[in-house]
Motif scaffolding. Structure first.
Motif, PDB file in Angstrom:
ATOM      1  N   HIS A  58       0.846  -1.196   0.000  1.00 31.48           N
ATOM      2  CA  HIS A  58       0.000   0.000   0.000  1.00 31.48           C
ATOM      3  C   HIS A  58       0.878   1.242   0.000  1.00 31.48           C
ATOM      4  O   HIS A  58       1.046   1.885  -1.022  1.00 31.48           O
ATOM      5  N   LYS A  59       1.482   1.556   1.141  1.00 30.27           N
ATOM      6  CA  LYS A  59       2.337   2.751   1.186  1.00 30.27           C
ATOM      7  C   LYS A  59       3.724   2.466   1.751  1.00 30.27           C
ATOM      8  O   LYS A  59       4.438   3.387   2.154  1.00 30.27           O
ATOM      9  N   GLY A  60       4.056   1.196   1.850  1.00 28.68           N
ATOM     10  CA  GLY A  60       5.441   0.888   2.170  1.00 28.68           C
ATOM     11  C   GLY A  60       5.799   0.744   3.631  1.00 28.68           C
ATOM     12  O   GLY A  60       6.984   0.703   3.968  1.00 28.68           O
ATOM     13  N   PRO A  75       0.848  -2.285  10.182  1.00 25.98           N
ATOM     14  CA  PRO A  75       0.494  -1.412  11.299  1.00 25.98           C
ATOM     15  C   PRO A  75      -0.057  -0.055  10.854  1.00 25.98           C
ATOM     16  O   PRO A  75      -0.670   0.649  11.656  1.00 25.98           O
ATOM     17  N   CYS A  76       0.138   0.300   9.607  1.00 25.53           N
ATOM     18  CA  CYS A  76      -0.245   1.658   9.192  1.00 25.53           C
ATOM     19  C   CYS A  76      -1.728   1.785   8.892  1.00 25.53           C
ATOM     20  O   CYS A  76      -2.403   2.647   9.437  1.00 25.53           O
ATOM     21  N   HIS A  77      -2.263   0.924   8.025  1.00 22.15           N
ATOM     22  CA  HIS A  77      -3.682   1.042   7.671  1.00 22.15           C
ATOM     23  C   HIS A  77      -4.367  -0.310   7.717  1.00 22.15           C
ATOM     24  O   HIS A  77      -5.372  -0.542   7.062  1.00 22.15           O
ATOM     25  N   ASP A  78      -3.758  -1.251   8.457  1.00 25.78           N
ATOM     26  CA  ASP A  78      -4.403  -2.538   8.765  1.00 25.78           C
ATOM     27  C   ASP A  78      -4.644  -3.456   7.578  1.00 25.78           C
ATOM     28  O   ASP A  78      -5.554  -4.288   7.624  1.00 25.78           O
ATOM     29  N   ALA A  79      -3.883  -3.334   6.530  1.00 25.17           N
ATOM     30  CA  ALA A  79      -3.975  -4.338   5.465  1.00 25.17           C
ATOM     31  C   ALA A  79      -3.544  -5.687   6.034  1.00 25.17           C
ATOM     32  O   ALA A  79      -2.704  -5.755   6.935  1.00 25.17           O
ATOM     33  N   GLY A  90      -7.917  -5.029   2.522  1.00 25.07           N
ATOM     34  CA  GLY A  90      -7.309  -3.813   2.001  1.00 25.07           C
ATOM     35  C   GLY A  90      -6.865  -2.908   3.124  1.00 25.07           C
ATOM     36  O   GLY A  90      -6.975  -3.287   4.278  1.00 25.07           O
ATOM     37  N   PRO A  91      -6.351  -1.729   2.814  1.00 27.56           N
ATOM     38  CA  PRO A  91      -6.376  -1.067   1.515  1.00 27.56           C
ATOM     39  C   PRO A  91      -5.328  -1.551   0.502  1.00 27.56           C
ATOM     40  O   PRO A  91      -5.385  -1.137  -0.655  1.00 27.56           O
ATOM     41  N   ALA A  92      -4.414  -2.399   0.890  1.00 28.97           N
ATOM     42  CA  ALA A  92      -3.441  -2.870  -0.095  1.00 28.97           C
ATOM     43  C   ALA A  92      -4.163  -3.645  -1.190  1.00 28.97           C
ATOM     44  O   ALA A  92      -5.166  -4.312  -0.927  1.00 28.97           O
TER      45      ALA A  92
HETATM   46 FE1  FES Z   1       0.276  -0.882   4.713  1.00 33.85          FE
HETATM   47 FE2  FES Z   1      -1.156   1.306   4.202  1.00 33.85          FE
HETATM   48  S1  FES Z   1       1.000   1.090   4.224  1.00 33.85           S
HETATM   49  S2  FES Z   1      -1.853  -0.651   4.744  1.00 33.85           S
END
Ligand code: FES
Length: 112
Positions: A58-60, A75-79, A90-92
């Protein structure tokens, strides 16, 4: 002659020892030619070893292995990713990059 271009030949690279793997169920090779590689599993189920690049697609952020959930969780957006790298939540959208892992005598290797 060796070349760095394109489909370079993959090589087995040692990640650590079986004792280290069995202690925590995971082993991190922090710095390899392909970036970080995280191996999860134990020698008791060697054919179920998984190896992924733990960089979230998703964002690394760096995903964390959750043994009890049998998933990599970001840990960032729970993918959430299955042990074979596939996206489960998701969001990945893209799977984690995976590698082949093996155990040979007392060592754990990945093909990278
Ligand atoms: Fe992993 Fe957004 S960077 S879910």
């Amino acid at each position: 002659a060796s070349s760095k271009s394109g489909a370079a030949t993959q090589k087995w690279q040692k990640v650590g020892t079986v004792a280290e793997l069995d202690k925590t169920g995971q082993l991190l090779l922090a710095d390899s030619p392909v970036g970080a590689v995280l191996v999860v599993g134990t020698s008791k189920a060697a054919k179920d070893l998984s190896a992924v690049n733990p960089t979230c697609t998703h964002k690394g952020c760096t995903v964390v292995w959750k043994t009890n959930k049998n998933q990599f969780v970001c840990p960032c957006h729970d993918a959430e990713f299955a042990r074979d790298g596939k996206v489960q939540e998701g969001p990945a959208e893209k799977p984690l990059k995976t590698y082949i892992a093996k155990i040979e005598s007392d060592s754990v290797f990945v093909k990278i």
